[in-house]
Structures are given as structure tokens and as C-alpha cells.
Design an enzyme around this catalytic site. Sequence first.
Site, PDB file in Angstrom:
ATOM      1  N   VAL A  46      22.624 -67.355  63.887  1.00 17.60           N
ATOM      2  CA  VAL A  46      22.086 -66.197  63.189  1.00 17.60           C
ATOM      3  C   VAL A  46      21.985 -66.528  61.708  1.00 17.60           C
ATOM      4  O   VAL A  46      22.970 -66.981  61.103  1.00 17.60           O
ATOM      5  CB  VAL A  46      22.987 -64.960  63.406  1.00 17.60           C
ATOM      6  CG1 VAL A  46      22.452 -63.762  62.638  1.00 17.60           C
ATOM      7  CG2 VAL A  46      23.138 -64.647  64.888  1.00 17.60           C
ATOM      8  N   SER A  47      20.824 -66.328  61.100  1.00 18.68           N
ATOM      9  CA  SER A  47      20.606 -66.525  59.662  1.00 18.68           C
ATOM     10  C   SER A  47      20.916 -67.970  59.266  1.00 18.68           C
ATOM     11  O   SER A  47      20.214 -68.887  59.682  1.00 18.68           O
ATOM     12  CB  SER A  47      21.432 -65.518  58.874  1.00 18.68           C
ATOM     13  OG  SER A  47      21.079 -65.541  57.498  1.00 18.68           O
ATOM     14  N   SER A  48      21.959 -68.212  58.493  1.00 20.62           N
ATOM     15  CA  SER A  48      22.330 -69.590  58.167  1.00 20.62           C
ATOM     16  C   SER A  48      22.558 -70.393  59.440  1.00 20.62           C
ATOM     17  O   SER A  48      22.210 -71.584  59.513  1.00 20.62           O
ATOM     18  CB  SER A  48      23.596 -69.610  57.300  1.00 20.62           C
ATOM     19  OG  SER A  48      23.998 -70.931  57.012  1.00 20.62           O
ATOM     20  N   HIS A  53      16.506 -58.224  58.500  1.00 17.62           N
ATOM     21  CA  HIS A  53      17.163 -59.511  58.681  1.00 17.62           C
ATOM     22  C   HIS A  53      18.253 -59.468  59.738  1.00 17.62           C
ATOM     23  O   HIS A  53      18.410 -60.415  60.514  1.00 17.62           O
ATOM     24  CB  HIS A  53      17.747 -59.970  57.342  1.00 17.62           C
ATOM     25  CG  HIS A  53      18.304 -61.364  57.377  1.00 17.62           C
ATOM     26  ND1 HIS A  53      17.524 -62.472  57.608  1.00 17.62           N
ATOM     27  CD2 HIS A  53      19.571 -61.817  57.212  1.00 17.62           C
ATOM     28  CE1 HIS A  53      18.282 -63.558  57.574  1.00 17.62           C
ATOM     29  NE2 HIS A  53      19.525 -63.192  57.350  1.00 17.62           N
TER      30      HIS A  53
END
Length: 424
Positions: A150-152, A291
Site C-alpha cells: 500500500v502506498s510506499s 489515496h
Amino acid sequence: MLAATVLTAPAAAAREPVGESGRESAREEAVPAAGLTEVTNFGTNPSNLRMYVYVPESVTPNPAVVVAVHWCTGSGPDMYNGTEYDTLADQYGFIVLYPSVTRSSKCFDVSSPQALRRGGGSDPVGIKSMIDWVTRTYDADTGRVFATGVSSGAMMTNVLLGVYPDVFAAGAAFSGVPFACFATTDGSEWNSNCSGGTLTRTPEEWGDLVRGAYPGYTGPRPRMQIWHGTEDDVLRHPNFGEQIKQWTNVHGVSQTPTTTDTPQAGWTRTRYGGTGDRAPVEAISLQGVGHNLYAHGMASRVLTFFGLDRSGPAPQPQPGACKVTSTVNAWTTGLTASVTLTNTGTTTVNGWKLGFTLPAGQTVTGGWGATYAPSSGSVTATNVSYNGTIAPGASVSIGYQASHGGNSAAPAAFTLNGTACTAG
């Protein structure tokens, strides 16, 4: 960047296996079942990552491994607590590995030159060491290692699949960016052009960045599932399309979707290079979502894409799902053989090994369209970089030269990834 309550991991650290003769006892002592455990001294770890692992009580023989990678400001325990991979592991018997960043940003390194090349150092090397530890401790199936984040962690998923295409079978990235999109050379962890969605490249340029991470690699590439919200204000939505461009190019498939559907209200799912649940590239865009898009239930869809939502290994092509035709042009002491492999099944073949037995006295002296080993007896032809994906109904043509001692016949039978094909 996903809201989650921090879970305190058990204090006990796993011990390394003591050798092949003690493997069974080492496996029993490695980590307690059905709990999150930190493992130390797991191998080369240049960026001082921490390793957490979850092994279900019902772990299967030769289990699959899912690497679940956290977001910025998060940790391995946060990823464990904020997703349901552990409960799914209880159901399907795979092992979950949770890498955890110790640098102050708690973001994974997806930008440095070291992180973006195979064996270069930084976080990918540490994560590979964790996978190796799990593999040798639990006899894990090296053909069923997967990454999701997730994300990073989604950005790291892209990086892992680029740097270690021979390690991962597939990945699923939630709110990420393409491989090398975040690249910097000044030590910064942030690339505003990439995060803002203004960094665009051609599919070939994106694909070349992936191919350049492991020069000379010609094997099959991991499949990729991409998730992104249209209102993402941290890693903006254009990165969704750039990832599609990159991974379709890496797989050598069209950027025109094979199928488009709406599995849930507000979702648009496109598949590339195949029509089933295990297409080479699958992309899901969530209308009006920001996001923090990950929600309960999405992990089950990830497992479907990975092929892990059932017990045992992912399914191989069934008899009749492939057809092989072969012709031979022979002379006194040699021959050339032309072979056409057709995928007559309903799912895309991603990475293939065509097995056949040469008649006595024949020896392969050269070939095209595949690598051949050994040169006589039971031979395996393995795809090369440009033809590893075969869509339903599609074919690949290969061939070889061979010497012979009088018997110039073609092979009588063929197998695709270990399963019999129809010969015709």
C-alpha cells in the site's frame, strides 16, 4: 498511509535452521504458529529492515509466500493489523512476510540507484534475504512467492518485481507508481514530478527501466495487479496509467484491454493480455476514491489474482488446454524441427516449459525461440523474454536443429508446464 492500530509483536525471535539434518526441528522452532513474530539475523540486510512473519497453524507443505509491504509512517505490525492476509493465510495455508522500515520516514527506499538494480543494496536486498529465510526454513514453494503493498509498499512492490523477476510470480500494488518513477540521485526519498503525476514516458521507456534493473534476464516476468483511486492527492491518478504502460510493455502485450468490466459500483477493471483472473496485467480504477483506498475484502481479490484462493499450488494447464504440432526436415545426419505450441485453454499462459523426449540417437545442436536443455533424451524448451506469454487461442513457434543416427522422427508427445498437450 493507511489508518491502522499498531500491534505489538511477540518478543520472541526465531532461530536460524541448523542444517539440513535438523530441518524438521528447526521448522518447528522457527516461529510460533498463528501469531506475528519478529525474526532476527535472517541474512544480508544493508538498510537495517526488521522482519515479521505469520505462519498459520494450517500451513501447507511447500507453502506459498506473500510479502505484505507497509505504507509510509507504518510498520510490519501495522500492515499485519490493518489487512486481512493473516486470516486468509489461516484459510489457505500460505505464509505472510511483513518487512518493516527502521529509517525515520518509515518509507521504503524506492528511489536510490542501489534500490533500483538487482543486488544493488538497500531495502530490496533485505527483503530478498527474508524470503530466502522463509524458503529454507519452511521449504516454501519458490514458484509461488508474491508481493503486495500500500502506498510506499505499492511502490516497493513495483520495485521488487522489477529487480527480482525470477523471485516473484505476481504482485498487487495499491496506490503506487511505476518502477523507477521515484528515482533520485541526490539522496532524496521524494520525487514531486512522479507523485504529482506529471512524469510520463512511453511504454517502451518504462519497460526499458524494468529490463535494465536485471540486464540479461530472459525468463518469465511477474504478473501485476494495479489499484488506484481517481482522487488520489498523494500519488496522483496518472500514475495508474503509467504503471499500465510499463507492465504491458514488460509482458509484451497490447495496451488495449482484452476485457473491461465493473466488478463493483464505481470500479472499472481492465485486463491486458488475457481474459481470466490471472491475466498478465489487471488494473482497477476506483472512481471518486482518494489515496487511502485499501478496504476489507480487497485482499481476497488479490489472492484470486495470485491464484492462492484455493488449497495447494496454482492450477496448471489441463489436458487439452494446449496443442503442439511439429514437422521435421531431415537429411543424412541431421534435421531441423519446427514446433508450434497453441494455448487452447481459457486462461493466459505466463511462462512456459515445453517438455518432450527426443528419439534415440538425436542430439540438439542449436535452436530458436526457446532455450533447450539437456541436448538429448528428455528435453525442456523454455520460453525466451519475448514469447513467455501465450493468450488463449494464441500460438508460439519455435524450432531446433539436431544430429541423428538414423532416426529422424519428431517427438511423439509434449507437455506444457508438466501437463500433457494434444499432439497434432
